[in-house]
Design an enzyme around this catalytic site. Structure first.
Site, mmCIF file in Angstrom:
data_model
loop_
_atom_site.group_PDB
_atom_site.id
_atom_site.type_symbol
_atom_site.label_atom_id
_atom_site.label_comp_id
_atom_site.label_asym_id
_atom_site.label_seq_id
_atom_site.Cartn_x
_atom_site.Cartn_y
_atom_site.Cartn_z
ATOM 1 N N ASP A 13 50.896 56.539 11.474
ATOM 2 C CA ASP A 13 50.090 56.052 10.358
ATOM 3 C C ASP A 13 48.957 55.138 10.828
ATOM 4 O O ASP A 13 47.877 55.118 10.232
ATOM 5 C CB ASP A 13 50.973 55.300 9.358
ATOM 6 C CG ASP A 13 52.033 56.194 8.749
ATOM 7 O OD1 ASP A 13 51.664 57.268 8.257
ATOM 8 O OD2 ASP A 13 53.217 55.834 8.778
ATOM 9 N N HIS A 21 58.898 52.115 13.128
ATOM 10 C CA HIS A 21 59.234 53.218 12.233
ATOM 11 C C HIS A 21 60.719 53.141 11.905
ATOM 12 O O HIS A 21 61.531 52.767 12.761
ATOM 13 C CB HIS A 21 58.909 54.561 12.901
ATOM 14 C CG HIS A 21 58.880 55.724 11.959
ATOM 15 N ND1 HIS A 21 60.024 56.363 11.550
ATOM 16 C CD2 HIS A 21 57.846 56.356 11.344
ATOM 17 C CE1 HIS A 21 59.692 57.363 10.728
ATOM 18 N NE2 HIS A 21 58.388 57.374 10.583
#
Length: 451
Positions: free
Chosen positions: A386, A328
């Site tokens: 995600d 991320h």
């Protein structure tokens, strides 16, 4: 040519002043000149100190350069705090883990909007206030007919959410606190209805009107899956998973779409237009489309046997293969939302009894292999939110085109909270980023015959 300034060489030195943390100054001096300026050093309640550079151009005639704004604070905010190095996400000071475990999405929405968790009476009043606005103006039904049947749901979301401002003239005065409150209710309530209807339109099924006797996530699943011909019962495990997905995506500080909402709001634009702008920004695959990209990656891998060769391609410096759903930009250690989503993922798969879906089997095996590979462990490339949300939504039957739409449903709460904070902040001005101009210097026009 007269009046044109050439490029000048500027060197500088920075010296920190004395004073307590966040209360000192930094002196910037341009080498070779007698120009210097003292920049205030300020800080928030947590997080790094910041230089207040608002007077830098007036004092020294120079801008700062920060593509992507990765090192620039654009506002004061009390809503969300992220410490990416430590894997911390706080909403109004509350850890996301506690909110996910003990709260509900509408309670989190109240927290983001108003700054505090509601008491019992406030909670009921807020939930009632949102749910009584779930219906759409009936003329908006016909608005959907203007789209092609195969239109991407995000295109429909952008158009219909922006069009809300044409139907609700009674709450467009951004300087009126009551108008801001009603607009917040309307957006949080109506965006799930718009999202569900966008899906129904794409598959040719009749629109299902909202049911206010259901909870927020339950109502959304009902509008998505029910048909008039037969009764539909919302599975409580799936409703809780949907509520968790909404909580974990509700707000994430000053990301691209939130910054878009704030920049739009700084012009005085109405909240419906600002949220539509946020939806458009979220549509990008580098932002809200990440969980959809996870499933596309899995489809490209194809089978469990291809996982290790694929990971070798990811490791190769001269290859463009990317491991989607791992790592991320903000979280450099682990994504705290992913830990929660991982447990939810396995609960959903167990509830649905899914044992032989090749794509889901592939995702689970990829997770296992990547988490045991020293290459990814050393680089702290752990699965992010995600990765797991994509698996959950696939298991629940959502088409990949709806993944970013669901993100928008959840994030609307954060956007409208950030917009409200912006409007109520007297120090905010219209956004106007500067640039480093690298084009041609001023030159004279040459008539066509002389070119």
């Amino acid at each position: 040519m007269a009046g044109v300034r050439g490029r000048r060489q500027i060197k500088g030195s920075i010296m920190s002043g004395t004073g307590h943390t966040g209360g000192g100054t930094v002196t910037i001096t341009l080498d070779g000149t007698n120009k210097s300026v003292k920049i205030p050093l300020t800080s928030g309640t947590v997080g790094p100190d910041v230089l207040d550079i608002r007077k830098l151009y007036n004092e020294l005639g120079i801008f700062t350069y920060d593509p992507g704004y990765g090192g620039t604070a654009s506002c004061d905010s009390r809503i969300t705090y992220i410490d990416g190095d430590e894997g911390i996400l706080l909403h109004r000071g509350y850890p996301i883990q506690q909110l996910a475990e003990q709260s509900s999405f509408l309670e989190v929405a109240h927290l983001l909007l108003n700054g505090e968790l509601p008491n019992a009476a406030e909670k009921k009043a807020f939930e009632d206030g949102v749910m009584k606005h779930t219906m759409l103006h009936e003329q908006l039904r016909r608005f959907f007919d203007g789209f092609r049947r195969d239109a991407h749901p995000m295109a429909i979301m952008c158009g219909v959410v922006g069009a809300l401002s044409a139907f609700y003239h009674d709450s467009l005065d951004i300087n009126n606190a009551e108008h801001r409150r009603i607009s917040a209710f309307r957006l949080i309530a109506k965006v799930p209805t718009i999202a569900a209807w966008a899906y129904k339109y794409s598959v040719g099924q009749p629109f299902m009107y909202p049911r206010n006797d259901l909870g927020y996530a339950e109502n959304f699943l009902y509008m998505m899956n029910a048909v008039p011909a037969e009764p539909y019962h919302v599975n409580p495990v799936l409703a809780r998973a949907m509520d968790l997905i909404f909580i974990l995506h509700a707000d994430h500080e000053q990301n691209a779409s939130t910054a878009t909402v704030r920049l739009s709001g700084s012009t005085g634009a109405n909240p419906f237009a600002c949220i539509a702008a946020g939806i458009a920004s979220l549509w990008g695959p580098a932002h809200g489309g990440a969980n959809e990209a996870v499933l596309k990656m899995l489809a490209e891998i194809g089978s469990v046997e291809n996982i290790k060769p694929f990971l070798e391609m990811v490791k190769a410096k001269d290859n463009h293969a990317r491991l989607m759903g791992f790592g991320h930009r903000v979280y450099k250690n682990f994504d705290p939302r992913a830990v929660i989503m991982q447990a939810t993922c396995h609960a959903v798969l167990k509830e649905l009894g899914i044992k032989d879906d090749p794509l889901l089997d592939l995702a689970i095996e990829l997770e296992k292999i990547a988490l045991s590979d020293p290459y990814f462990i050393e680089r702290k490339l752990y699965p992010n939110v995600d990765f797991y949300s994509g698996i959950i939504l696939k298991a629940m039957g959502f088409p990949t085109s709806m993944f970013t739409v669901l993100f928008a449903v959840a994030r609307t709460t954060g956007w409208i909270s950030q917009w409200k904070e912006l409007i109520e902040d007297p120090s905010q001005r219209i956004g106007r980023p500067r640039q480093v101009y690298t084009g041609a210097v001023a030159r004279d026009y040459v008539p066509l015959a002389g070119r």
